[in-house]
Design a protein around this motif. Sequence first.
Motif, PDB file in Angstrom:
ATOM      1  N   ASP A  23      15.713 106.373  13.352  1.00  0.00           N
ATOM      2  CA  ASP A  23      15.329 107.707  13.810  1.00  0.00           C
ATOM      3  C   ASP A  23      13.830 107.860  13.627  1.00  0.00           C
ATOM      4  O   ASP A  23      13.269 107.372  12.642  1.00  0.00           O
ATOM      5  CB  ASP A  23      16.018 108.776  12.937  1.00  0.00           C
ATOM      6  CG  ASP A  23      17.423 109.053  13.416  1.00  0.00           C
ATOM      7  OD1 ASP A  23      17.780 108.552  14.488  1.00  0.00           O
ATOM      8  OD2 ASP A  23      18.155 109.765  12.701  1.00  0.00           O
ATOM      9  N   ALA A  24      13.214 108.573  14.551  1.00  0.00           N
ATOM     10  CA  ALA A  24      11.767 108.742  14.449  1.00  0.00           C
ATOM     11  C   ALA A  24      11.393 109.510  13.195  1.00  0.00           C
ATOM     12  O   ALA A  24      10.291 109.390  12.670  1.00  0.00           O
ATOM     13  CB  ALA A  24      11.226 109.439  15.688  1.00  0.00           C
ATOM     14  N   MET A  78      19.616 113.496  18.383  1.00  0.00           N
ATOM     15  CA  MET A  78      19.982 112.227  19.039  1.00  0.00           C
ATOM     16  C   MET A  78      21.246 111.678  18.411  1.00  0.00           C
ATOM     17  O   MET A  78      21.675 112.128  17.349  1.00  0.00           O
ATOM     18  CB  MET A  78      18.835 111.239  18.889  1.00  0.00           C
ATOM     19  CG  MET A  78      18.850 110.507  17.592  1.00  0.00           C
ATOM     20  SD  MET A  78      17.230 109.953  17.163  1.00  0.00           S
ATOM     21  CE  MET A  78      16.391 111.487  16.906  1.00  0.00           C
ATOM     22  N   ASN A  79      21.800 110.715  19.029  1.00  0.00           N
ATOM     23  CA  ASN A  79      23.060 110.179  18.538  1.00  0.00           C
ATOM     24  C   ASN A  79      23.078 108.666  18.694  1.00  0.00           C
ATOM     25  O   ASN A  79      22.924 108.158  19.789  1.00  0.00           O
ATOM     26  CB  ASN A  79      24.201 110.830  19.341  1.00  0.00           C
ATOM     27  CG  ASN A  79      25.539 110.322  18.903  1.00  0.00           C
ATOM     28  OD1 ASN A  79      25.680 109.830  17.791  1.00  0.00           O
ATOM     29  ND2 ASN A  79      26.513 110.408  19.790  1.00  0.00           N
ATOM     30  N   PHE A  80      23.215 107.974  17.584  1.00  0.00           N
ATOM     31  CA  PHE A  80      23.338 106.517  17.634  1.00  0.00           C
ATOM     32  C   PHE A  80      24.772 106.192  17.948  1.00  0.00           C
ATOM     33  O   PHE A  80      25.642 106.581  17.194  1.00  0.00           O
ATOM     34  CB  PHE A  80      22.993 105.900  16.266  1.00  0.00           C
ATOM     35  CG  PHE A  80      21.533 105.705  16.029  1.00  0.00           C
ATOM     36  CD1 PHE A  80      20.626 106.654  16.457  1.00  0.00           C
ATOM     37  CD2 PHE A  80      21.069 104.590  15.376  1.00  0.00           C
ATOM     38  CE1 PHE A  80      19.283 106.487  16.227  1.00  0.00           C
ATOM     39  CE2 PHE A  80      19.719 104.415  15.145  1.00  0.00           C
ATOM     40  CZ  PHE A  80      18.819 105.358  15.571  1.00  0.00           C
ATOM     41  N   LEU A  95      19.617 110.081  23.707  1.00  0.00           N
ATOM     42  CA  LEU A  95      18.412 110.831  23.397  1.00  0.00           C
ATOM     43  C   LEU A  95      18.387 112.118  24.211  1.00  0.00           C
ATOM     44  O   LEU A  95      18.736 112.129  25.389  1.00  0.00           O
ATOM     45  CB  LEU A  95      17.166 110.003  23.727  1.00  0.00           C
ATOM     46  CG  LEU A  95      16.915 108.770  22.854  1.00  0.00           C
ATOM     47  CD1 LEU A  95      15.784 107.963  23.436  1.00  0.00           C
ATOM     48  CD2 LEU A  95      16.598 109.179  21.439  1.00  0.00           C
ATOM     49  N   ASP A 123      14.295 113.746  22.144  1.00  0.00           N
ATOM     50  CA  ASP A 123      13.706 113.301  20.880  1.00  0.00           C
ATOM     51  C   ASP A 123      13.389 111.803  20.946  1.00  0.00           C
ATOM     52  O   ASP A 123      13.483 111.175  21.991  1.00  0.00           O
ATOM     53  CB  ASP A 123      14.629 113.633  19.704  1.00  0.00           C
ATOM     54  CG  ASP A 123      16.071 113.373  20.030  1.00  0.00           C
ATOM     55  OD1 ASP A 123      16.316 112.766  21.081  1.00  0.00           O
ATOM     56  OD2 ASP A 123      16.954 113.762  19.251  1.00  0.00           O
ATOM     57  N   ALA A 124      13.047 111.225  19.814  1.00  0.00           N
ATOM     58  CA  ALA A 124      12.514 109.861  19.842  1.00  0.00           C
ATOM     59  C   ALA A 124      13.149 108.978  18.776  1.00  0.00           C
ATOM     60  O   ALA A 124      13.664 109.469  17.773  1.00  0.00           O
ATOM     61  CB  ALA A 124      11.003 109.904  19.638  1.00  0.00           C
ATOM     62  N   VAL A 125      13.157 107.671  19.019  1.00  0.00           N
ATOM     63  CA  VAL A 125      13.527 106.693  17.992  1.00  0.00           C
ATOM     64  C   VAL A 125      12.445 105.633  17.934  1.00  0.00           C
ATOM     65  O   VAL A 125      11.714 105.403  18.898  1.00  0.00           O
ATOM     66  CB  VAL A 125      14.886 105.998  18.278  1.00  0.00           C
ATOM     67  CG1 VAL A 125      16.030 106.956  18.092  1.00  0.00           C
ATOM     68  CG2 VAL A 125      14.915 105.367  19.651  1.00  0.00           C
TER      69      VAL A 125
END
Lengths: 202, 272
Positions: A91-92, B1-3, A6, A9-11
């Motif tokens: 993902d948010a 972001m990255n999973f 992260l 940002d957000a999940v």
Amino acid sequence: MLAVDLTGDAVKAKNGSMVAYDGQMAFKKMTGGGEGLRGMVTRRLTGEQMTVMEVQGHGTCFFADRASEINLVNLRGEKLYVESSNLLCTDAGLRTGTTFTGLRGASTGNGLFTTTVEGSGQAAIISDGPAVVLRVSAQYPLSVDPGAYIAHTGNLQQSFQSGVTFRTLIGEGSGEAFQIRFEGEGLVYVQPSERNTIGGDV
Amino acid sequence: MNFGPVMGGPGGPTVFDPYTLPSDDNVNAYTFCVELKGSQWFLQKGKMISYYGRIEFNGIGNGRFDRLLRTSFHSPLHASDWVVAEGQGKMLLADRAFDVNSYDLDDGNLTIRSGNLLAYQPSLALKQSIVPGFLTLIGTGKFVAASNGPVVFMEPPLRVDPQALVGWADCPSPCHHYDHGYMSGVMGGLRSLTGIGGTSGEEHQFEFVGAGTVLLQSSEMLMAEQSVGAVGAGAATGNAQGVPGAGQGPLGQMGVPRMPGQLGDLQRRLGL
């Protein structure tokens, strides 16, 4: 285990699924899964309850749930249909909602409704054993055991297929009496294990 | 972001369709694909997770299968657990996310725990082993079996933990072995009766001698199974002497093994 990097940002993730993180993270329980009042009421009514938290910050966050396998799904505007119990993290930016599944839900014992994830981004779904992704196209419909189904994407029609005959009634069932038949264009995720379903014994 | 790392490379997981699915081979360690071209396979109930094409599943009490059963199915106690799959297409088999593998028998014999066997070709004949809970396959053909963790192959002479045993091939049936030193004497007796002083849990083993191969799994967790061929309590009182399944076990409560064509599950469910 799923690692998410992260950068401010957000999940959205299943409540309590965080196992470790480094960096700075803020965890916030999202009442009603961030779907607003209407979503909350819908979920309450349909039984597709989902407790979700929002994770925001800088660093890496690790998610896991009962050592089950994690499968990543890349979404580019399409819709993912998944059981709320199988959804780990999104993902948010993805919108989640509920939809009516018809008879399939009744046969899997998961209720008549399922969760949808829509938008562009990634979602992580969990399964008992690594999921096999099967393509369904017009010429090749697919039949899936309700206990092994976890999710699907694309434009698919599901129908409920039953092989119940008089033999089932005299105890000579085939054990595969109920299947969901998928027709159309899309992908279906199946797990190498079967949940206990109402139809499983017949 | 990255999973984190995406499974199966940058493109995401492998997507299978009827052409890319293997024929009679593993899709991954936990899933096996069987191709049917008008042929038949015996299949344990509930192990099919999905299929392409037109495949029919029929209980083996179906009259059409009389000839097939005569040659390749000799286990009436398991009749209610098996179905015949026939048709055109590819089907995926899996079992509780256990490791799945196929084995080829060439005019050989192999005995396997009944819960571990998923499917087999009708060119093999399925018989009940004289060891309770095990089935013997005789002939030439392919079968699919599950194990909790990968299978390890060992050669006799060997003593194994009963729970880790998956099966054995080409060697004489095992015998029981009890750890004598641990069970003898007053202290040993007290220990095994009460567990005080600690039991190792390994006082009882299966012993294999002779030439052959023994298959082991790396876990002692077992699946529920039906005890087959156990001489029941009735034997002691003179009833049903030596008749397999006439005493204990899930079937034994009914007193009679279920035969094809009999009122099976429903009967049991209704308590008839």
